[in-house]
Design a protein around this motif. Structure first.
Motif, short mmCIF file in Angstrom:
data_model
loop_
_atom_site.label_atom_id
_atom_site.label_comp_id
_atom_site.label_asym_id
_atom_site.label_seq_id
_atom_site.Cartn_x
_atom_site.Cartn_y
_atom_site.Cartn_z
N ILE A 161 0.87 -1.17 0.00
CA ILE A 161 0.00 0.00 0.00
C ILE A 161 0.91 1.22 0.00
CG2 ILE A 161 -1.87 1.23 1.14
CD1 ILE A 161 -2.72 -1.54 0.29
N PRO A 166 -3.22 0.24 -3.32
CA PRO A 166 -2.59 -1.09 -3.44
C PRO A 166 -1.79 -1.17 -4.74
CG PRO A 166 -4.97 -1.26 -3.04
CD PRO A 166 -4.68 0.16 -3.41
N PHE A 204 -3.37 -1.55 8.58
CA PHE A 204 -4.13 -1.76 7.35
C PHE A 204 -5.33 -2.63 7.64
CE2 PHE A 204 -0.75 -4.83 7.66
CZ PHE A 204 -1.23 -6.03 7.15
N GLN A 208 -7.96 -4.05 2.65
CA GLN A 208 -6.71 -3.75 1.96
C GLN A 208 -5.86 -5.01 1.79
OE1 GLN A 208 -5.55 -0.58 4.71
NE2 GLN A 208 -5.44 0.83 2.95
N LYS A 211 -7.27 -7.10 -0.97
CA LYS A 211 -6.96 -6.50 -2.28
C LYS A 211 -5.55 -6.87 -2.72
CE LYS A 211 -7.52 -3.91 -5.91
NZ LYS A 211 -8.38 -4.37 -7.03
#
Length: 234
Positions: A161, A166, A204, A208, A211
């Protein structure tokens, strides 16, 4: 703008050059500006704790050549010991490659994997795993086992990230500024071997993380196809 004009879900250009050195089953693996020489050597013996078991073993060594980084990296042998980072990466490579093997079918043999970073620009451990898998496959293929101990391809890729976004396959500039970074190791069924993930500058969310996992899964198809092209001729 990302290196090589990439989108968030694109890898750097990848190349795997087999049989790169003469005296071992080997390849040069290239992820953008990261270049790693990977080699596999098979020995007709096992560590003492496996003698008489009929089971084989695989271990790995990893190093950065002095000229591989922008500022010269001192050889660890000159310091008299390995760094914690090197030790951790070696163990990761070994664990990852053992997931590709049926150690009973290997018999009482030990495979030693060497990964030497010629040029480092992020993702050296994941590139090492991808290249080491090819070197291992070439070594197994050459010996012509009655029961093939090489049962899975193994690939790895980094994600992160950066500035809240991302990204797949971080280069050094992205990795060094990432809020979160992660490394995903998978076999060719897309099952996970290992995940390394940490909040470098911030926490995070599960969303996230998922992803990043999704980006990694999608990228594995290209990695496995490159490995298959060399090892299976397709």
């Amino acid at each position: 703008m990302r290196s090589f004009n990439r989108q968030f879900n694109e890898m750097r250009p990848i190349e795997i050059v087999p049989n790169y050195v003469k005296h071992a089953d080997s390849c040069l693996v290239v992820f953008g500006d990261t270049k790693v020489l990977c080699a596999a050597t098979i020995e007709e013996k096992v560590p003492p704790f496996l003698r008489g078991t009929g089971q084989g073993w695989l271990t790995a060594e990893y190093s950065l050549l002095p000229c591989s980084t922008e500022t010269r990296t001192e050889r660890e042998v000159m310091r008299g010991k390995q760094s914690g980072r090197t030790h951790e990466i070696q163990r990761l490579i070994g664990r990852s490659l053992r997931a590709s093997l049926d150690l009973q079918a290997l018999g009482e043999r030990q495979i030693k994997i060497d990964c030497d970073v010629i040029q480092a620009d992020g993702g050296t451990r994941t590139a090492s795993i991808c290249g080491a898998c090819v070197a291992l496959g070439l070594a197994i293929k050459r010996l012509k086992f009655k029961r093939n101990p090489f049962i899975h391809l193994v690939g790895a890729i980094s994600c992160g990230i950066v500035n809240g976004e991302p990204l797949l396959d971080l280069d050094y500039s992205e990795d060094s500024s990432a809020d979160v970074d992660a490394n995903f190791v998978m076999i060719d069924t897309k099952q996970l071997v290992e995940v390394q993930s940490s909040g470098e500058k911030s926490v995070f969310s599960e969303e996230q993380f998922l992803k990043m996992l999704s980006l990694a899964r999608d990228a594995m198809d290209h990695i496995f196809n490159l490995q298959k092209k060399i090892l299976l001729g397709r």
